[in-house]
Design a protein around this motif. Structure first.
Motif, PDB file in Angstrom:
ATOM      1  N   LYS A  85     136.543  36.875  10.748  1.00  0.00           N
ATOM      2  CA  LYS A  85     136.610  37.238   9.337  1.00  0.00           C
ATOM      3  C   LYS A  85     135.198  37.218   8.744  1.00  0.00           C
ATOM      4  O   LYS A  85     134.328  36.512   9.265  1.00  0.00           O
ATOM      5  CB  LYS A  85     137.499  36.248   8.589  1.00  0.00           C
ATOM      6  N   PRO A  86     134.983  37.944   7.677  1.00  0.00           N
ATOM      7  CA  PRO A  86     133.645  37.935   7.050  1.00  0.00           C
ATOM      8  C   PRO A  86     133.168  36.527   6.708  1.00  0.00           C
ATOM      9  O   PRO A  86     131.958  36.255   6.802  1.00  0.00           O
ATOM     10  CB  PRO A  86     133.856  38.783   5.795  1.00  0.00           C
ATOM     11  N   GLU A  87     134.073  35.644   6.369  1.00  0.00           N
ATOM     12  CA  GLU A  87     133.676  34.268   6.032  1.00  0.00           C
ATOM     13  C   GLU A  87     133.238  33.449   7.241  1.00  0.00           C
ATOM     14  O   GLU A  87     132.780  32.322   7.089  1.00  0.00           O
ATOM     15  CB  GLU A  87     134.803  33.547   5.285  1.00  0.00           C
ATOM     16  N   ASP A  88     133.382  34.005   8.429  1.00  0.00           N
ATOM     17  CA  ASP A  88     132.868  33.348   9.636  1.00  0.00           C
ATOM     18  C   ASP A  88     131.390  33.656   9.854  1.00  0.00           C
ATOM     19  O   ASP A  88     130.761  33.100  10.762  1.00  0.00           O
ATOM     20  CB  ASP A  88     133.650  33.798  10.875  1.00  0.00           C
ATOM     21  N   THR A  89     130.838  34.530   9.036  1.00  0.00           N
ATOM     22  CA  THR A  89     129.422  34.873   9.160  1.00  0.00           C
ATOM     23  C   THR A  89     128.547  33.645   8.924  1.00  0.00           C
ATOM     24  O   THR A  89     128.686  32.965   7.906  1.00  0.00           O
ATOM     25  CB  THR A  89     129.056  35.964   8.135  1.00  0.00           C
ATOM     26  N   ALA A  90     127.699  33.352   9.895  1.00  0.00           N
ATOM     27  CA  ALA A  90     126.856  32.160   9.823  1.00  0.00           C
ATOM     28  C   ALA A  90     125.964  32.105  11.054  1.00  0.00           C
ATOM     29  O   ALA A  90     126.141  32.874  11.995  1.00  0.00           O
ATOM     30  CB  ALA A  90     127.713  30.900   9.762  1.00  0.00           C
ATOM     31  N   VAL A  91     125.044  31.176  11.016  1.00  0.00           N
ATOM     32  CA  VAL A  91     124.295  30.824  12.218  1.00  0.00           C
ATOM     33  C   VAL A  91     125.055  29.675  12.872  1.00  0.00           C
ATOM     34  O   VAL A  91     125.357  28.672  12.218  1.00  0.00           O
ATOM     35  CB  VAL A  91     122.854  30.410  11.897  1.00  0.00           C
ATOM     36  N   TYR A  92     125.379  29.834  14.141  1.00  0.00           N
ATOM     37  CA  TYR A  92     126.168  28.850  14.876  1.00  0.00           C
ATOM     38  C   TYR A  92     125.235  28.010  15.768  1.00  0.00           C
ATOM     39  O   TYR A  92     124.375  28.554  16.471  1.00  0.00           O
ATOM     40  CB  TYR A  92     127.227  29.543  15.719  1.00  0.00           C
ATOM     41  N   TYR A  93     125.463  26.700  15.748  1.00  0.00           N
ATOM     42  CA  TYR A  93     124.652  25.762  16.506  1.00  0.00           C
ATOM     43  C   TYR A  93     125.537  24.934  17.437  1.00  0.00           C
ATOM     44  O   TYR A  93     126.624  24.510  17.045  1.00  0.00           O
ATOM     45  CB  TYR A  93     123.936  24.801  15.572  1.00  0.00           C
ATOM     46  N   CYS A  94     125.060  24.694  18.640  1.00  0.00           N
ATOM     47  CA  CYS A  94     125.764  23.759  19.513  1.00  0.00           C
ATOM     48  C   CYS A  94     125.126  22.387  19.379  1.00  0.00           C
ATOM     49  O   CYS A  94     123.930  22.258  19.100  1.00  0.00           O
ATOM     50  CB  CYS A  94     125.790  24.238  20.949  1.00  0.00           C
ATOM     51  N   ASN A  95     125.952  21.394  19.601  1.00  0.00           N
ATOM     52  CA  ASN A  95     125.558  20.004  19.395  1.00  0.00           C
ATOM     53  C   ASN A  95     126.098  19.178  20.544  1.00  0.00           C
ATOM     54  O   ASN A  95     127.211  19.395  21.006  1.00  0.00           O
ATOM     55  CB  ASN A  95     126.132  19.529  18.054  1.00  0.00           C
ATOM     56  N   GLY A  96     125.300  18.247  21.013  1.00  0.00           N
ATOM     57  CA  GLY A  96     125.756  17.377  22.084  1.00  0.00           C
ATOM     58  C   GLY A  96     125.262  15.953  21.880  1.00  0.00           C
ATOM     59  O   GLY A  96     124.165  15.741  21.378  1.00  0.00           O
ATOM     60  N   ARG A  97     126.091  15.001  22.283  1.00  0.00           N
ATOM     61  CA  ARG A  97     125.734  13.597  22.138  1.00  0.00           C
ATOM     62  C   ARG A  97     125.786  12.904  23.491  1.00  0.00           C
ATOM     63  O   ARG A  97     126.805  12.951  24.170  1.00  0.00           O
ATOM     64  CB  ARG A  97     126.684  12.899  21.170  1.00  0.00           C
ATOM     65  N   ARG A  98     124.665  12.293  23.870  1.00  0.00           N
ATOM     66  CA  ARG A  98     124.595  11.453  25.065  1.00  0.00           C
ATOM     67  C   ARG A  98     123.511  10.427  24.793  1.00  0.00           C
ATOM     68  O   ARG A  98     122.385  10.550  25.230  1.00  0.00           O
ATOM     69  CB  ARG A  98     124.349  12.282  26.333  1.00  0.00           C
ATOM     70  N   GLY A  99     123.897   9.417  24.025  1.00  0.00           N
ATOM     71  CA  GLY A  99     122.932   8.427  23.581  1.00  0.00           C
ATOM     72  C   GLY A  99     122.295   8.876  22.283  1.00  0.00           C
ATOM     73  O   GLY A  99     122.340   8.174  21.273  1.00  0.00           O
ATOM     74  N   TYR A 100     121.714  10.010  22.318  1.00  0.00           N
ATOM     75  CA  TYR A 100     121.144  10.622  21.119  1.00  0.00           C
ATOM     76  C   TYR A 100     121.946  11.883  20.795  1.00  0.00           C
ATOM     77  O   TYR A 100     122.813  12.302  21.550  1.00  0.00           O
ATOM     78  CB  TYR A 100     119.667  10.979  21.361  1.00  0.00           C
ATOM     79  N   GLU A 101     121.582  12.465  19.675  1.00  0.00           N
ATOM     80  CA  GLU A 101     122.234  13.708  19.270  1.00  0.00           C
ATOM     81  C   GLU A 101     121.254  14.854  19.487  1.00  0.00           C
ATOM     82  O   GLU A 101     120.101  14.799  19.065  1.00  0.00           O
ATOM     83  CB  GLU A 101     122.650  13.639  17.808  1.00  0.00           C
ATOM     84  N   TYR A 102     121.724  15.886  20.152  1.00  0.00           N
ATOM     85  CA  TYR A 102     120.880  17.032  20.465  1.00  0.00           C
ATOM     86  C   TYR A 102     121.455  18.288  19.834  1.00  0.00           C
ATOM     87  O   TYR A 102     122.675  18.456  19.747  1.00  0.00           O
ATOM     88  CB  TYR A 102     120.786  17.213  21.988  1.00  0.00           C
ATOM     89  N   TRP A 103     120.548  19.165  19.438  1.00  0.00           N
ATOM     90  CA  TRP A 103     120.940  20.432  18.826  1.00  0.00           C
ATOM     91  C   TRP A 103     120.277  21.581  19.569  1.00  0.00           C
ATOM     92  O   TRP A 103     119.115  21.503  19.953  1.00  0.00           O
ATOM     93  CB  TRP A 103     120.504  20.490  17.363  1.00  0.00           C
ATOM     94  N   GLY A 104     121.026  22.644  19.720  1.00  0.00           N
ATOM     95  CA  GLY A 104     120.452  23.860  20.251  1.00  0.00           C
ATOM     96  C   GLY A 104     119.934  24.719  19.112  1.00  0.00           C
ATOM     97  O   GLY A 104     120.201  24.444  17.940  1.00  0.00           O
ATOM     98  N   GLN A 105     119.194  25.753  19.446  1.00  0.00           N
ATOM     99  CA  GLN A 105     118.771  26.685  18.401  1.00  0.00           C
ATOM    100  C   GLN A 105     119.996  27.506  17.992  1.00  0.00           C
ATOM    101  O   GLN A 105     120.965  27.568  18.716  1.00  0.00           O
ATOM    102  CB  GLN A 105     117.643  27.599  18.913  1.00  0.00           C
ATOM    103  N   GLY A 106     120.007  28.061  16.851  1.00  0.00           N
ATOM    104  CA  GLY A 106     121.169  28.781  16.366  1.00  0.00           C
ATOM    105  C   GLY A 106     121.292  30.170  16.958  1.00  0.00           C
ATOM    106  O   GLY A 106     120.315  30.763  17.435  1.00  0.00           O
TER     107      GLY A 106
END
Length: 113
Positions: A85-106
């Motif tokens: 849907k149009p409201e799904d328009t966004a930059v999507y980021y992946c996130n992972g936790r293994r002791g710390y929190e990590y983010w990928g680029q969008g």
């Protein structure tokens, strides 16, 4: 630890996209992984999560349309998005936790006719 997201693009309403997030470490080493998104002018929000044991959860607006999963052999987290849907328009980021929190680029998703 690196997370690299890809698969975004332009899609018409009702269409589908599959996002992927490649991890530099064994994906089973993450206690939890998730997808977030940030639309223009809005705060980043949770979209879907996958716990280490495989349990999943979703924000209400994407339930029944999005599916989060992981490919253990490829160390990749995926987000299958259907009936976009149009409201799904966004930059999507992946996130992972293994002791710390990590983010990928969008990776940008645009739903528009």
């Amino acid at each position: 630890v690196q997370l690299q997201a890809f698969g975004g693009g332009l899609v018409q309403p009702g269409g589908s996209l599959r996002l992927s997030c490649a991890t530099s470490r064994n994906i089973l080493g993450f206690t939890a992984m998730a997808w977030y998104r940030q639309a223009p002018g809005k705060e980043r929000e949770f979209v879907a999560g996958l716990a280490g044991r495989g349990n999943t959860n979703y924000r209400d607006s994407v339930k029944g349309r999005f599916t989060i999963s992981r490919d253990i052999a490829k160390n990749t987290l995926t987000l299958q998005m259907n009936n976009l849907k149009p409201e799904d328009t966004a930059v999507y980021y992946c996130n992972g936790r293994r002791g710390y929190e990590y983010w990928g680029q969008g990776t940008e998703v645009t739903v528009s006719s």
